[in-house]
Design a protein around this motif. Structure first.
Motif, PDB file in Angstrom:
ATOM      1  N   GLY A  52       0.826  -1.202   0.000  1.00 16.93           N
ATOM      2  CA  GLY A  52       0.000   0.000   0.000  1.00 16.93           C
ATOM      3  C   GLY A  52       0.857   1.247   0.000  1.00 16.93           C
ATOM      4  N   GLY A  53       0.492   2.210  -0.826  1.00 18.00           N
ATOM      5  CA  GLY A  53       1.211   3.473  -0.885  1.00 18.00           C
ATOM      6  C   GLY A  53       0.414   4.589  -0.241  1.00 18.00           C
ATOM      7  N   THR A  54       0.670   5.815  -0.671  1.00 13.75           N
ATOM      8  CA  THR A  54      -0.058   6.962  -0.154  1.00 13.75           C
ATOM      9  C   THR A  54      -1.559   6.762  -0.354  1.00 13.75           C
ATOM     10  OG1 THR A  54       1.784   8.435  -0.642  1.00 13.75           O
ATOM     11  CG2 THR A  54      -0.375   9.459  -0.351  1.00 13.75           C
ATOM     12  N   GLY A  55      -2.323   6.884   0.731  1.00 19.17           N
ATOM     13  CA  GLY A  55      -3.765   6.701   0.666  1.00 19.17           C
ATOM     14  C   GLY A  55      -4.216   5.296   0.965  1.00 19.17           C
ATOM     15  N   VAL A 108      -3.659 -13.133   1.694  1.00 15.88           N
ATOM     16  CA  VAL A 108      -3.009 -11.876   1.346  1.00 15.88           C
ATOM     17  C   VAL A 108      -2.004 -11.513   2.433  1.00 15.88           C
ATOM     18  CG1 VAL A 108      -3.409  -9.373   1.224  1.00 15.88           C
ATOM     19  CG2 VAL A 108      -4.841 -10.918  -0.101  1.00 15.88           C
ATOM     20  N   VAL A 109      -0.891 -10.925   2.012  1.00 21.05           N
ATOM     21  CA  VAL A 109       0.053 -10.317   2.942  1.00 21.05           C
ATOM     22  C   VAL A 109       0.156  -8.843   2.568  1.00 21.05           C
ATOM     23  CG1 VAL A 109       2.353 -10.347   3.940  1.00 21.05           C
ATOM     24  CG2 VAL A 109       1.343 -12.489   3.116  1.00 21.05           C
ATOM     25  N   PHE A 110      -0.216  -7.979   3.511  1.00 25.37           N
ATOM     26  CA  PHE A 110      -0.250  -6.535   3.249  1.00 25.37           C
ATOM     27  C   PHE A 110       0.906  -5.851   3.962  1.00 25.37           C
ATOM     28  CE2 PHE A 110      -1.488  -2.192   4.339  1.00 25.37           C
ATOM     29  CZ  PHE A 110      -1.851  -1.697   3.091  1.00 25.37           C
ATOM     30  N   LEU A 111       1.539  -4.920   3.255  1.00 28.10           N
ATOM     31  CA  LEU A 111       2.636  -4.130   3.809  1.00 28.10           C
ATOM     32  C   LEU A 111       2.423  -2.673   3.423  1.00 28.10           C
ATOM     33  CD1 LEU A 111       6.405  -5.047   3.711  1.00 28.10           C
ATOM     34  CD2 LEU A 111       5.666  -2.806   2.933  1.00 28.10           C
ATOM     35  N   SER A 112       2.617  -1.776   4.365  1.00 29.70           N
ATOM     36  CA  SER A 112       2.478  -0.348   4.095  1.00 29.70           C
ATOM     37  C   SER A 112       3.839   0.234   3.723  1.00 29.70           C
ATOM     38  CB  SER A 112       1.909   0.368   5.328  1.00 29.70           C
ATOM     39  OG  SER A 112       1.786   1.755   5.082  1.00 29.70           O
ATOM     40  N   ARG A 113       3.974   0.685   2.488  1.00 29.92           N
ATOM     41  CA  ARG A 113       5.271   1.105   1.954  1.00 29.92           C
ATOM     42  C   ARG A 113       5.893   2.256   2.751  1.00 29.92           C
ATOM     43  NH1 ARG A 113       3.618   2.365  -2.772  1.00 29.92           N
ATOM     44  NH2 ARG A 113       4.139   0.473  -3.952  1.00 29.92           N
ATOM     45  N   HIS A 114       5.080   3.190   3.172  1.00 24.80           N
ATOM     46  CA  HIS A 114       5.577   4.371   3.881  1.00 24.80           C
ATOM     47  C   HIS A 114       5.432   4.258   5.388  1.00 24.80           C
ATOM     48  CE1 HIS A 114       6.098   6.616   0.124  1.00 24.80           C
ATOM     49  NE2 HIS A 114       4.927   6.140  -0.250  1.00 24.80           N
ATOM     50  N   GLY A 115       5.090   3.063   5.865  1.00 26.18           N
ATOM     51  CA  GLY A 115       4.895   2.874   7.286  1.00 26.18           C
ATOM     52  C   GLY A 115       3.477   3.221   7.703  1.00 26.18           C
ATOM     53  N   ASN A 158      11.503  -4.645   2.161  1.00 27.43           N
ATOM     54  CA  ASN A 158      10.077  -4.859   1.886  1.00 27.43           C
ATOM     55  C   ASN A 158       9.853  -6.058   0.971  1.00 27.43           C
ATOM     56  OD1 ASN A 158       9.504  -2.615   3.425  1.00 27.43           O
ATOM     57  ND2 ASN A 158       8.945  -1.303   1.699  1.00 27.43           N
ATOM     58  N   ILE A 159      10.576  -6.094  -0.132  1.00 25.15           N
ATOM     59  CA  ILE A 159      10.385  -7.177  -1.097  1.00 25.15           C
ATOM     60  C   ILE A 159      10.847  -8.511  -0.524  1.00 25.15           C
ATOM     61  CG2 ILE A 159      11.098  -8.059  -3.353  1.00 25.15           C
ATOM     62  CD1 ILE A 159       9.036  -5.831  -3.522  1.00 25.15           C
ATOM     63  N   LYS A 160      11.987  -8.521   0.164  1.00 29.45           N
ATOM     64  CA  LYS A 160      12.473  -9.775   0.732  1.00 29.45           C
ATOM     65  C   LYS A 160      11.541 -10.278   1.836  1.00 29.45           C
ATOM     66  CE  LYS A 160      15.685 -12.998   0.866  1.00 29.45           C
ATOM     67  NZ  LYS A 160      15.362 -13.847   1.998  1.00 29.45           N
ATOM     68  N   ALA A 161      10.975  -9.397   2.631  1.00 31.15           N
ATOM     69  CA  ALA A 161      10.048  -9.816   3.683  1.00 31.15           C
ATOM     70  C   ALA A 161       8.808 -10.474   3.086  1.00 31.15           C
ATOM     71  CB  ALA A 161       9.652  -8.619   4.541  1.00 31.15           C
ATOM     72  N   LEU A 162       8.298  -9.918   1.999  1.00 38.20           N
ATOM     73  CA  LEU A 162       7.141 -10.525   1.342  1.00 38.20           C
ATOM     74  C   LEU A 162       7.514 -11.869   0.734  1.00 38.20           C
ATOM     75  CD1 LEU A 162       5.585  -7.368  -0.357  1.00 38.20           C
ATOM     76  CD2 LEU A 162       4.622  -8.665   1.546  1.00 38.20           C
ATOM     77  N   TYR A 163       8.669 -11.941   0.122  1.00 37.67           N
ATOM     78  CA  TYR A 163       9.132 -13.205  -0.463  1.00 37.67           C
ATOM     79  C   TYR A 163       9.247 -14.279   0.613  1.00 37.67           C
ATOM     80  CZ  TYR A 163      12.022 -16.459  -3.135  1.00 37.67           C
ATOM     81  OH  TYR A 163      12.514 -17.578  -3.761  1.00 37.67           O
ATOM     82  N   ASP A 164       9.851 -13.930   1.735  1.00 36.51           N
ATOM     83  CA  ASP A 164      10.023 -14.891   2.822  1.00 36.51           C
ATOM     84  C   ASP A 164       8.686 -15.320   3.423  1.00 36.51           C
ATOM     85  OD1 ASP A 164      12.740 -14.777   2.463  1.00 36.51           O
ATOM     86  OD2 ASP A 164      13.122 -13.462   4.186  1.00 36.51           O
TER      87      ASP A 164
END
Length: 260
Positions: free
Chosen positions: A12-15, A51-58, A73-79
């Protein structure tokens, strides 16, 4: 634990700091060889799809584009078992068909960023590694998003060259004119190196962009946060709808070969 290759990652990005509609099973703070990702990983189900959700900007939104730890970020999702990632990006519109609140599913990218840690393949290597990056966005995943937008009447553009700039400042009008001459249709600050890092790990990656303002010089006024917030409020419902209805098809995509 998420099944390898079955979970869809959403950045997820801005918004889009949180994902409404996600039935949360677990949240995890993780570490990678490249440090901690921008936020905890939220594991859950969206329309029945893992689904695995990650907030790009925290969360809260506090990490500027040039300081995002894209590798972590990318490695955490891969793992976590993710092999397909949807990157949600707030962007500025350059092309006449890409005005505020419109969804864009780009097919190409030009990288104008500098100084960002942009590869996993550095340091103590056995050999130099190059990846093919001719098509930065996975076509099968793009088709899924395009079909979801079309079926559910979300206004969208199913093409576009994403120009990735350094930020955090917005661009000058002259820079946008140059980018337009280069062939860019939209501009954002977080498209790279995220897409290339996903490619290095063999992850299907696709961008789901929301235009939140006309790019510099493309309107008769300066860009304001009020304008951006209004476009997010208007357009984010379409982004969420596309995510919800595309999950099953995204999850069904065959995992790409492991590269790392």
């Amino acid at each position: 634990m998420t099944d390898i290759g079955n979970a869809v990652g959403i950045i997820g990005g801005t918004g889009l700091t949180t994902l409404s509609g996600l039935k949360i099973n677990d949240t995890r703070n993780v570490e990678t060889p490249w440090g901690a990702p921008s936020s905890e990983l939220t594991h859950g189900l969206l329309d029945g799809q893992p689904v695995v959700f990650l907030s790009r900007h925290g969360n809260p939104h506090q990490i500027p584009p040039h300081q995002v730890n894209y590798r972590a970020n990318i490695k955490a999702l891969y793992d976590a078992g993710v092999r397909t990632v949807i990157g949600v990006n707030a962007v500025g519109g350059i092309h006449p068909d890409m005005g505020p609140a419109r969804v864009v599913i780009p097919d190409q990218i030009i990288d104008y960023t500098w100084g960002r840690a942009g590869t996993f393949f550095e340091g103590d290597l056995r050999q130099v590694t190059h990846i093919d990056f001719t098509w930065p966005y996975d076509q099968a995943a793009r088709d899924v998003l395009i079909q979801a937008a079309r079926t559910h009447d979300v206004p969208f553009a199913g093409f576009g060259v994403y120009g990735a700039t350094q930020g955090p400042r917005l661009e000058t009008a002259a820079e946008i004119r140059r980018m337009e001459r280069d062939g860019c249709d939209l501009v954002g600050m977080t498209g790279m190196p995220e897409a290339a890092l996903a490619a290095e790990l063999g992850i299907r990656y696709v961008c789901l962009g929301l235009v939140v303002n006309w790019a510099a010089g493309k309107s008769d006024h300066i860009i304001t946060m009020e304008e951006i917030d209004a476009a997010i409020d208007q357009g984010m419902s379409g982004v969420r709808r596309i995510l919800e209805v595309s999950m099953a098809s995204m999850g069904a995509l065959t995992a790409l070969p492991q590269s790392f």
